[in-house]
Design a protein around this motif. Structure first.
Motif, PDB file in Angstrom:
ATOM      1  N   ASN A   1       3.561  24.930 -92.796  1.00 22.09           N
ATOM      2  CA  ASN A   1       4.584  25.585 -92.167  1.00 22.09           C
ATOM      3  C   ASN A   1       5.332  26.484 -93.422  1.00 22.09           C
ATOM      4  OD1 ASN A   1       4.472  25.255 -89.662  1.00 22.09           O
ATOM      5  ND2 ASN A   1       5.471  23.074 -89.665  1.00 22.09           N
ATOM      6  N   GLU A   2       5.498  25.548 -94.640  1.00 21.23           N
ATOM      7  CA  GLU A   2       6.151  26.316 -95.604  1.00 21.23           C
ATOM      8  C   GLU A   2       5.506  27.791 -96.228  1.00 21.23           C
ATOM      9  OE1 GLU A   2       7.603  23.364 -98.248  1.00 21.23           O
ATOM     10  OE2 GLU A   2       8.631  22.403 -96.823  1.00 21.23           O
TER      11      GLU A   2
ATOM     12  N   TYR B   1       1.331  28.447 -90.880  1.00 22.47           N
ATOM     13  CA  TYR B   1       0.251  29.176 -91.764  1.00 22.47           C
ATOM     14  C   TYR B   1      -1.220  28.196 -91.568  1.00 22.47           C
ATOM     15  CZ  TYR B   1       3.785  31.629 -94.230  1.00 22.47           C
ATOM     16  OH  TYR B   1       4.803  32.633 -94.384  1.00 22.47           O
TER      17      TYR B   1
ATOM     18  N   LEU C   1       2.523  37.448 -98.171  1.00 18.34           N
ATOM     19  CA  LEU C   1       2.985  36.119 -98.507  1.00 18.34           C
ATOM     20  C   LEU C   1       3.878  36.138 -99.689  1.00 18.34           C
ATOM     21  CD1 LEU C   1       2.477  32.804 -98.777  1.00 18.34           C
ATOM     22  CD2 LEU C   1       0.852  33.505-100.622  1.00 18.34           C
ATOM     23  N   VAL C   2       3.926  36.875-100.688  1.00 16.44           N
ATOM     24  CA  VAL C   2       4.929  36.894-101.729  1.00 16.44           C
ATOM     25  C   VAL C   2       6.189  37.536-101.195  1.00 16.44           C
ATOM     26  CG1 VAL C   2       5.354  37.069-104.243  1.00 16.44           C
ATOM     27  CG2 VAL C   2       2.933  36.202-103.291  1.00 16.44           C
TER      28      VAL C   2
ATOM     29  N   SER D   1       7.957  31.778 -92.728  1.00 18.67           N
ATOM     30  CA  SER D   1       7.778  30.521 -93.329  1.00 18.67           C
ATOM     31  C   SER D   1       8.954  29.686 -93.103  1.00 18.67           C
ATOM     32  CB  SER D   1       7.787  30.717 -94.778  1.00 18.67           C
ATOM     33  OG  SER D   1       8.319  29.432 -95.614  1.00 18.67           O
TER      34      SER D   1
ATOM     35  N   GLY E   1      12.136  30.730 -94.377  1.00 21.01           N
ATOM     36  CA  GLY E   1      11.759  31.292 -95.922  1.00 21.01           C
ATOM     37  C   GLY E   1      11.670  30.080 -96.967  1.00 21.01           C
ATOM     38  N   ALA E   2      10.755  29.153 -96.644  1.00 24.41           N
ATOM     39  CA  ALA E   2      10.895  27.998 -97.633  1.00 24.41           C
ATOM     40  C   ALA E   2       9.789  28.594 -98.796  1.00 24.41           C
ATOM     41  CB  ALA E   2       9.959  26.815 -97.080  1.00 24.41           C
ATOM     42  N   HIS E   3       8.975  29.048 -98.722  1.00 28.24           N
ATOM     43  CA  HIS E   3       8.107  29.658 -99.691  1.00 28.24           C
ATOM     44  C   HIS E   3       7.549  30.972 -99.738  1.00 28.24           C
ATOM     45  CE1 HIS E   3       8.423  25.946-102.033  1.00 28.24           C
ATOM     46  NE2 HIS E   3       7.919  25.212-101.023  1.00 28.24           N
ATOM     47  N   GLY E   4       6.936  31.238 -98.158  1.00 30.47           N
ATOM     48  CA  GLY E   4       6.638  32.330 -97.864  1.00 30.47           C
ATOM     49  C   GLY E   4       7.764  33.186 -97.477  1.00 30.47           C
ATOM     50  N   PRO E   5       7.605  34.351 -96.570  1.00 33.25           N
ATOM     51  CA  PRO E   5       8.446  35.563 -96.011  1.00 33.25           C
ATOM     52  C   PRO E   5       9.548  34.629 -95.120  1.00 33.25           C
ATOM     53  CG  PRO E   5       6.297  36.204 -95.848  1.00 33.25           C
ATOM     54  CD  PRO E   5       6.237  34.940 -96.237  1.00 33.25           C
TER      55      PRO E   5
END
Lengths: 475, 250
Positions: A220-221, A269, B177-178, B224, B236-240
């Motif tokens: 999910n992250e 994801y 992703l970034v 995310s 918004g943990a790591h992805g958008p």
């Protein structure tokens, strides 16, 4: 980090039960996920019985695992990836270190993977002087704290926001903060640097697809996508059973995995990864390696009684409904796998005698099977393990766990088969029980070695006359 | 590559499985090499989908997008999308640093948006990940620096509001992703119902199966998220942190 501490089950469980914060967190987790998952199953167009179909698919794959794995490996090689078959932890770790050396890897980012916990990858990489960063937020918190995960999907549930705040302040040298969105952003910022600087990313594999030659990652992250997209080498680890033959099988398995794991219809994801960056592509890793791990699984496969355990897709739904897990939490289980799945898998992987308390501690209530995304009969296998512990089993190297208990049961079975002995023992017991401390017509305490029975409850005394005696007298 | 290893490993599995040996088991049954009647029916169904059914799928998609905080914007023509994206570029602030830049796929639909012209008045540069003239390292930096990434997608599954993207030349995986904000643009007829339809297409449709899953097939369902600190949901943990999906109806 992943030292096997299954021997401390009882002591750790005692500690966990006294930990109020943990008790609240566990209750909350089960309330949300346990119920949520059950509701998700009910809302499936095919209903909860889809889990039975999934079980069939998994079992068929497992029963053809040789063919399925060879197909998977051949397809990954065709797409330019590398496949390494590791018979144990050592072989898997050595292969990873060897690839890391070849690429002069100095920094590794890790996507969540239970297998990497099982083989203790972090310690091996760190021993080789490589910096390892866990990237799942929960795992990152656990790593900063120097602990081990306590839940497969929610590894840091035993930490409060204040714990995390103090931890970040101390380890990241920032002012104290305890707002979850702000804490998340702090980790996002810190880990972004790690992702960008890493030379190698590692991941697990939820369910590979043999006919197309892909592994899958689910999160999910977005940390797993980061770990498998930005560094120049991607190293994936999978237990040898985590594969499906056909793409069609993924429809059912993926839907159940997301529901079982987090009561979601779909994770944020999901990636199907089948090889490195192609010549005409502009990003993605230059090398893709898949390590397929046995580490005791072929022994489980060989035993018809436990083969079913290899159907498990590690969604952790069983943890979210288990009344034992709800009280003792994950650390008590003493290994990477916790809850009901741990209670069966851990003894099979690390030794049944060594991890005996895990299967003895469960209640056999059956909630785990009902929650299981692939309907594994965990209670049946818990009983089978207990039978081995009672009788011993040379094939698994099991010694009878408790000879006194066995003697007691033998005496019991002899007694209830002989009317005269039975009546005599009853009469004797009726006399002896008068010596026990009583209150309100209940026996308060039994003497050792059976004192444990009355530790938390009173015992009803035997009736003055047995049913047979009353029958003979006539009513 | 470790073939001796593999042989030993597979042999251990064969031993564990016992009889019947692999040779006598039905491999054809394990991997269906013929299209099933069910898959054929699914493909027929997708091919014959009419306008009303497509609209219905869009409604399903919007409904599924709500709970996962995916913004779905349905537009009648492409110029409306260009205007809306320019609006987002103006309204949103960069997450890292204060320079605004945008990175986008080399993709026919994205090109038709004519964004560089639309963004030039805001003086926001747009980089495209297609040109092999740009060194990989520079391209990587452009993606890292961008605060908005613009992609299209191969399909969108209505059932779960999931974008499906294959890895292709010019269509960098990192664009979705970034950067802190992901914008995707698709056409109405790219919406399919669910995983079943997706897998039937990828495996059996003559056109789709030629390309297959590629080396990286990605599903994205909304922004995310994490709930790892006291089960509090945070985006918004790591992805958008945000995902905006534009669906062009015309």
């Amino acid at each position: 980090m992943t030292k096997i501490t299954t021997e401390n089950y009882v002591a750790e469980a005692r500690k966990a039960i006294k930990n109020q914060v943990l008790q609240r967190a566990l209750a909350d987790l089960q309330n949300r996920f346990g119920r949520g998952t059950a509701e998700c199953y009910r809302q499936l167009p095919e209903g909860p019985d889809l889990r039975l179909k999934a079980h069939e698919i998994r079992m068929k794959t497992i029963e053809n695992l040789d063919v399925v794995l060879e197909t998977l490996a051949a397809n990954i090689l065709k797409n330019g990836g590398h496949v390494f078959f590791a018979k144990d932890s050592r072989a898997a770790v050595d292969y990873c270190l060897e690839v890391a050396r070849r690429h002069q890897v100095r920094r590794v980012v890790k996507g969540k993977s239970m297998v990497s916990e099982e083989i203790d990858l972090n310690a091996a990489l760190m021993d080789a002087g490589i910096e390892v960063s866990e990237t799942d937020l929960g795992e990152y918190i656990i790593q900063l704290a120097g602990e081990t995960p306590s839940h497969i999907i929610a590894p840091a549930i035993h930490k409060t926001r204040n714990d995390v705040g103090s931890l970040f302040a101390a380890k990241l040298d920032i002012p104290y903060e305890d707002d979850p969105p702000k804490l998340t952003w702090i980790a996002r910022k810190a880990l972004r640097q790690k992702f960008l600087a890493a030379d190698m990313g590692t991941s697990g594999c939820n369910i590979a697809c043999a006919e197309t030659g892909h592994i899958t990652t689910v999160s999910n992250e977005g940390n797993i996508r980061m770990s498998t997209t930005l560094p120049k080498v991607h190293m994936a680890f999978m237990g040898m059973e985590r594969v499906a033959a056909r793409l069609e099988d993924h429809d059912i398995l993926l839907r159940l995995l997301c529901r079982g794991a987090a009561a979601q219809n779909m994770a944020t994801y999901v990636s199907y990864i089948g090889g490195p960056r192609q010549a005409d592509q502009v990003d993605g890793p230059q090398e893709f390696h898949l390590v397929i791990l046995d580490n005791g699984r072929s022994r489980i496969l060989a035993d018809a009684e436990f083969r079913e355990m290899l159907c498990c897709i590690r969604c952790a739904a069983c943890l979210n409904v288990c009344p034992v897990y709800a009280k003792i939490g994950g650390h008590s289980y003493g290994y990477a796998y916790t809850g009901p799945v741990g209670a069966v898998v851990t003894p099979l992987l690390v030794g049944i005698n060594r991890a005996k308390d895990l299967c003895l501690g469960e209640t056999l209530c059956g909630a785990c099977q009902e929650a299981c995304a692939v309907n594994i009969d965990l209670p049946r296998m818990l009983l089978a393990l207990r039978a081995k512990l009672a009788e011993g089993d040379p094939a698994w190297g099991v010694k009878p766990a408790d000879r006194k208990e066995k003697l007691l049961w033998q005496a019991w079975s002899m007694m209830i088969r002989k009317r005269t002995v039975y009546d005599f023992v009853l009469r004797l017991a009726a006399l002896v029980q008068k010596l026990m401390p009583q209150r309100d017509g209940m026996i308060r305490r039994l003497p050792p070695p059976v004192s444990g029975w009355t530790q938390g409850r009173d015992l009803r005394p035997l009736a003055k006359e047995s049913f047979i005696q009353r029958w003979r007298k006539g009513f | 590559m470790g073939t001796a290893n593999q042989k030993e490993f597979i042999n251990r599995i064969k031993m564990a499985l016992g009889k019947p040996f692999a040779e006598s088991r039905q491999k054809a049954d394990l991997f269906n090499s013929e299209m099933s009647a069910e898959s054929r029916a699914i493909l027929e169904h997708i091919k014959n989908r009419n306008a009303a059914e497509r609209k219905k799928l869009l409604e399903t998609l919007i409904e599924a997008a709500g709970p996962i905080n995916l913004q779905v914007i349905s537009c009648d023509d492409i110029s409306a999308v260009t205007g809306a994206i320019a609006g987002l570029v103006r309204a949103k602030d960069p997450e890292w640093g204060d320079q605004k830049s945008v990175v986008a796929w080399a993709h026919p639909l994205v090109e038709r948006l004519n964004l560089p012209a639309a963004l030039s008045e805001q003086k926001v540069p747009m980089f495209v990940t297609g040109s092999k003239s740009t060194a990989d390292e520079d391209l990587r930096q452009q993606v890292i620096d961008a605060y908005i990434g613009i992609t299209s997608a191969d399909f969108c599954m209505a059932d779960t509001a999931t974008l499906v993207m294959r890895a292709r030349p010019g269509q960098a995986r990192s664009v979705s992703l970034v950067p802190a904000i992901h914008i995707a643009v698709i056409k109405l007829d790219q919406i399919i119902a669910d995983l079943k339809e997706l897998f039937a297409l990828l495996k059996w449709d003559p056109h789709e199966r030629r390309e297959g899953l590629t080396n990286c097939l990605t599903f994205v369902s909304g922004p995310s998220k994490t709930a790892d600190i006291e089960a509090t949901m945070v985006h918004g943990a790591h992805g958008p942190r945000e995902v905006h999906l534009f669906v062009i109806s015309a």
